[in-house]
Design an enzyme around this catalytic site. Structure first.
Site, PDB file in Angstrom:
ATOM      1  CG  LEU A 133     -52.924 -70.187  -2.848  1.00 22.56           C
ATOM      2  CD1 LEU A 133     -53.595 -68.913  -2.352  1.00 22.56           C
ATOM      3  CD2 LEU A 133     -51.997 -69.883  -4.008  1.00 22.56           C
ATOM      4  CG  ASP A 134     -46.437 -72.871  -0.555  1.00 25.83           C
ATOM      5  OD1 ASP A 134     -46.861 -73.970  -0.951  1.00 25.83           O
ATOM      6  OD2 ASP A 134     -45.343 -72.381  -0.912  1.00 25.83           O
ATOM      7  NE  ARG A 135     -48.949 -74.171   7.935  1.00 23.00           N
ATOM      8  CZ  ARG A 135     -49.952 -74.721   8.618  1.00 23.00           C
ATOM      9  NH1 ARG A 135     -50.787 -73.944   9.291  1.00 23.00           N
ATOM     10  NH2 ARG A 135     -50.115 -76.016   8.645  1.00 23.00           N
ATOM     11  CG  ASP A 136     -46.816 -68.631   6.288  1.00 16.21           C
ATOM     12  OD1 ASP A 136     -47.848 -68.498   6.965  1.00 16.21           O
ATOM     13  OD2 ASP A 136     -45.760 -69.105   6.737  1.00 16.21           O
ATOM     14  CB  THR A 137     -48.966 -68.266  -0.585  1.00 15.29           C
ATOM     15  OG1 THR A 137     -47.585 -68.612  -0.637  1.00 15.29           O
ATOM     16  CG2 THR A 137     -49.336 -67.495  -1.839  1.00 15.29           C
TER      17      THR A 137
END
Length: 297
Positions: A133-137
């Site tokens: 997952l992306d860092r902020d997801t």
């Protein structure tokens, strides 16, 4: 780790052919041969060329995986959603990357999972990330606990048999959102940025299916299923249709809605467990910052 099978084919076949059908690759077979594993047929040690017959009992011992010492340990608690001998599913918080990068060797989910493995004194210490997952997801992130488990799920991923459902809060032209449709637009690099992606005719084919769940004014909640796995796919596709994710500054999202990161959450993970053959249906509630916005919708 030990695995057992019974030969059900009438015709004779070599052990290596049989094991390939069970998902054991040439690389893993070599590891079994040269790194302390073994193959047994009816309780006798045999090699990969041994001819199997109907009803034979096959046991494979796969050697333990020693840790990658270059991967640092970060002893921070993890939120475990599911765990067995083969897989680990955790809830990833916002602001934490999935894996280390050259200039950020610590502080990721991989570092935290390594600490958990060491604290539990697991025999297999290699970190196998199956879904990132992306860092902020936020939301569900899947790890395999040994190489064979990773290979088996990679095979399912290629067949698109691992289903991931996301929830996203979007803004902009939400009145144009349909109840249910699929966005099909090719994605490539944005030449103005080393990180950003954009819609380009020469890009890779990308397909994002969504369902409108709630809408109020210029904000809406959508459920999303990806049918391809391009970098930033959800964020790029919703920007392209005029509804960028709330808090997603890189892709033009509203920054005054009470959330300071892209409002994206992996809420469901579903797949047939390669070893138990049972379907796993795992869910994760929205992170608090997204839930507060949904409540006002």
């Amino acid at each position: 780790m030990e695995f057992y099978w019974t030969v059900e084919k009438e015709e004779s076949q070599q052990v290596k052919v049989f094991l390939k059908e069970q998902g054991i690759s040439k690389g893993l077979l070599a590891k079994i041969k040269f790194q302390g594993g073994k193959i047994e047929v009816n309780h006798s040690v045999e090699n990969a060329l041994f001819k199997l017959s109907f009803g034979d009992q096959v046991k494979v011992t796969i050697p333990d995986e020693k840790e990658h010492e270059t991967l640092l340990v970060e002893d921070v608690p993890i939120d475990i959603v599911f765990e067995d001998d083969h897989y680990l599913v955790v809830n990833k918080p916002a602001g934490v990357a999935s894996i280390p990068a050259q200039y950020h060797p610590n502080g990721t989910m991989a570092n935290r999972v390594k600490a958990y493995y060491k604290n539990q004194e697991y025999k297999n210490q290699v970190i196998h990330v199956v879904t990132r997952l992306d860092r902020d997801t936020t939301g569900l992130m899947l790890f395999a606990k040994h190489g064979f488990a990773h290979a088996m799920l990679d095979r399912e991923l290629r067949k698109k048999a691992v289903i991931k459902i996301y929830q996203a809060l979007v803004g902009g032209s939400t009145s144009e959102l349909k109840e249910h449709t699929t966005i099909q637009l090719p994605i490539g690099r944005d030449l103005s940025s080393i990180l950003k992606r954009t819609i380009v005719e020469t890009g890779q084919q990308a397909e994002t299916e969504y369902w409108l769940t709630k809408r109020k004014g210029d904000e809406a909640l959508v459920n999303i299923q990806l049918h391809t796995g391009r970098t930033h796919q959800i964020r790029v596709h919703f920007e392209a249709i005029g509804c960028p994710l709330l808090g997603d500054e890189m892709y033009g999202g509203k920054m005054d809605s009470g959330i300071e990161r892209q409002a994206l959450h992996c809420c469901k993970l579903s797949f047939i467990h390669p070893f138990t053959k049972q379907r796993l249906e795992l869910t994760s509630p929205l992170a608090e910052d997204m839930r507060k916005i949904v409540d006002r919708l």
